[in-house]
Design an enzyme around this catalytic site. Structure first.
Site, PDB file in Angstrom:
ATOM      1  N   HIS A 228       0.807  -1.220   0.000  1.00 38.75           N
ATOM      2  CA  HIS A 228       0.000   0.000   0.000  1.00 38.75           C
ATOM      3  C   HIS A 228       0.842   1.274   0.000  1.00 38.75           C
ATOM      4  CE1 HIS A 228      -4.297  -1.487   0.764  1.00 38.75           C
ATOM      5  NE2 HIS A 228      -3.577  -2.457   0.231  1.00 38.75           N
TER       6      HIS A 228
ATOM      7  N   SER B 256      -0.275  -1.007  -6.303  1.00 38.21           N
ATOM      8  CA  SER B 256      -0.166  -2.162  -7.192  1.00 38.21           C
ATOM      9  C   SER B 256       0.505  -1.769  -8.500  1.00 38.21           C
ATOM     10  CB  SER B 256      -1.557  -2.708  -7.497  1.00 38.21           C
ATOM     11  OG  SER B 256      -2.148  -3.217  -6.339  1.00 38.21           O
TER      12      SER B 256
END
Lengths: 255, 405
Positions: B222, B226
């Site tokens: 995070h 991604s």
């Protein structure tokens, strides 16, 4: 006698070389296919046969083979009611507590007791069975190479050894064992047991019934597993369709 | 890319009131959850291979839940372990189902892990700035492998025992300290009561340790966010995690669980080795000692190398190389989509990995020995030759693809 057999074997080998006579085979025969009701992803047990198979196990097999992982209570799984299970358990005597004088006692088994093993230890089992420990039958149908079909084949295939084959002392000829012989004497014959339901106890019937029972012991939850599984997979497929529709709806704004 | 109402809605700040607000002002768990799992921005172009992170998380939870109940009924001693597992299968209500889920889950967890790892290699997920994400993932792979091995020994069947024996002997092949180390780890000259007790504690402890490292892995994810199949960053379009990826993960997860259920209920024999239903017998070696399928490629390498210690080094090295990927491949182009040479290397790597599994199954005998050595070279070649070499050649996106690689 064994010298004669040796001579015959040597002749047979020579004969094989010169093409006159084939050698007596010693590797086990391939297992013939047999159709079982428990085969396949939706298979289930023929419970009447499994129950008759328990009678065969109880009257014949259990004289030499244990089934240590199974309790009398587990027999409810072959369709017996609680009273029948209690009655079967009580008909077997298991080691009880020491009495006041410190002597071992025996008591009737309860449904929580494991099926009585015939021998107290492997040494005693070997001594009584031509030096071979009869395998425990709890998972035999699963671990035995060839599985239930081979168990059925070998139970129905005892007979005289072909000419020229040497059989070890205390052994019997059977093409479905490694080396085509076994320390297990022929266990089943026509009318070896009497069935409570009046079924004619032919050798083939007895062998099929006891194989069904051994398969049940190896996969006791097979029918339940298949039944629950069918419902769960149906539910999941339905859920998958819903989640795919949801995903498409959510993503329809993008791109 | 259409800017839609959902998208704006989820960007609004939400103020919690009442009990939720009271808690959130003191420990911002709700705000935190909202920031990381609802409004969290995700690339819009992720394909289905990006589902496996969520799938692995859920399978881990299933393993922990079923494992906890199995542990309640399990006895970690050489004398009673096999019987206690039989009792779980036969007498404990639904014990057979819990155990079948746990066994199948182990296989599917490793399968999903390998797919997740492949995704990372193919799309360059290990590249700067995600090196730590990659390394925590590989640490998880090692921990899960250790946990799986320890777990496989616990039923104390023939394969459990002889599998532990093979691993003990492999450790014993370390020069100098090998014999001592083997004896120390086993707590004796052969696997026994002491080893079983230790492996049970290791299995139980590692399961929760894995959970801890998963938290770190997700936290690191995070920070950088991604990656995406194009490897172009920042991605051209983003969407909030919820409802876009919550919906997509749900669909992928249900499909995965359907496969899981089909295995558990209809084909449990695919993942269960019959030989392991015979109690451990130190006096009788099974004809065919074979690890679970997910260890077969490494077993294949171990057996292809003529020296025992050499085999151990090369097979552990096959995992070790993965740790170096971020520094062996420094090409600014992330995705194998735009790197034909690297893509060819990946194809070779996957073929070599599967081939090594077959080699392991055939105990590297005869022609399989040669095949195993070639496959080992191809595996190593991807990391030591293709990665550095393609880094120098493949540095720009092909014409027509826009963005910063």
């Amino acid at each position: 006698m064994s010298r004669l057999h040796g001579l015959a074997a040597a002749l047979a080998v020579l004969g094989g070389v010169s093409g006159v006579r084939a050698e007596v085979p010693t590797t086990r025969a391939p297992t013939p296919a047999h159709v079982w009701s428990f085969d396949g992803p939706m298979g289930r047990f023929d419970m009447a046969s499994v129950q008759r198979g328990y009678a065969v196990y109880n009257q014949v097999c259990s004289a030499c083979h244990g089934m240590a992982a199974v309790t009398y209570g587990d027999l409810a799984g072959i369709g017996l009611n609680e009273a029948q299970v209690r009655q079967i358990a009580a008909s077997h005597k298991v080691p009880g507590p020491l009495d006041d004088d410190g002597h071992p006692t025996r008591r009737p088994a309860t449904p929580n007791d494991h099926l009585l093993s015939p021998f107290p230890n492997p040494q005693a089992a070997m001594r009584a069975n031509s030096g071979v420990v009869p395998p425990d039958q709890s998972r035999l149908a699963m671990v035995f190479p060839g599985g239930p079909s081979r168990i059925y084949a070998l139970l129905t295939s005892y007979g005289p050894a072909p000419a020229g084959m040497t059989i070890a002392p205390g052994h019997a000829y059977n093409p479905y064992f490694d080396g085509r012989q076994t320390a297990m004497p022929q266990p089943l014959r026509d009318h070896q047991v009497t069935y409570a339901d009046g079924t004619d106890a032919t050798l083939a019937r007895e062998a099929e019934d006891v194989t069904n029972f051994l398969a049940w012991a190896a996969w006791p939850h097979l029918a339940e597993r298949h039944r629950i599984g069918a419902r769960i997979v149906l539910y999941l497929v339905f859920l998958f369709v819903l989640t795919i529709l949801l995903k498409r709806k959510v993503w329809s704004h993008v791109h | 890319m259409a800017k839609n109402t959902d998208l704006h809605e989820t960007r609004q700040t939400v103020t919690y009131t009442g009990v939720a607000g009271w808690i959130d002002r003191r420990l911002p768990v709700l705000t935190g959850f909202r920031a990381e799992y609802i409004t969290y921005r995700m690339p819009a172009n992720l394909n289905w291979l990006w589902n496996f992170g969520a799938i692995l998380t859920v399978v881990l939870m299933v393993m922990l839940a079923t494992g906890l109940f199995l542990a309640i009924h399990y006895t970690p001693s050489a004398a009673d372990a096999f019987a206690s597992v039989e009792a779980i299968d036969r007498q404990v209500p639904s014990g057979w189902l819990l155990r079948s889920i746990h066994m199948t889950g182990a296989s599917l967890f490793m399968a999903a892990l390998y797919i997740h790892l492949f995704r990372g290699l193919y799309y360059g997920s290990y590249k700067q700035p995600r090196e730590l994400l990659w390394i925590t993932g590989l640490v998880l792979l090692c921990m899960v492998m250790l946990t799986a091995f320890a777990g496989y020994v616990l039923p104390w069947g023939q394969m459990s025992y002889w599998g532990a024996d093979v691993v003990g002997k492999a450790v014993g092949a370390v020069p100098g300290i090998g014999g001592w180390l083997e004896h120390f780890l086993q707590g004796g000259d052969a696997p026994g009561d002491v080893s079983l007790h230790r492996l049970f504690i290791l299995h139980f402890f590692m399961a929760f340790a894995v959970l801890g490292v998963v938290v770190v892995h997700v936290a690191v994810l995070h920070v950088a966010g991604s990656g995406n199949p194009k490897g172009i960053e920042p991605p051209a379009a983003t969407v909030p995690f919820h409802p876009y990826y919550s919906a997509k993960d749900a669909a992928g997860l249900v499909l995965f669980i359907t496969v899981f259920a089909v295995l558990v209920f209809f084909f449990p024999a695919i993942v269960a080795e019959p030989e392991n239903y015979r109690p451990a017998n130190p006096m009788h070696t099974p004809a065919d000692i074979e690890p679970e399928w997910y260890f077969l490629p490494f077993y294949g390498i171990l057996q292809s190398v003529p020296s025992k210690f050499g085999g151990l080094v090369v097979s552990v090295g096959a995992i070790g190389l993965l740790f170096l990927a971020p520094w062996l491949d420094t090409s600014p182009v992330r995705s194998a989509r735009y790197r034909p040479v690297y893509r060819l290397g990946i194809v070779g790597l996957v073929v070599a990995f599967v081939t090594l599994g077959l080699v392991g199954r055939h105990h590297a005998e005869g022609i399989w020995m040669i095949v195993g050595r070639i496959a080992t070279l191809v595996y190593y070649g991807h990391f030591l030759l293709v990665m550095p070499w393609s880094t120098r050649r493949e540095r720009t996106l092909p014409a027509g693809v826009e963005g910063t690689p």
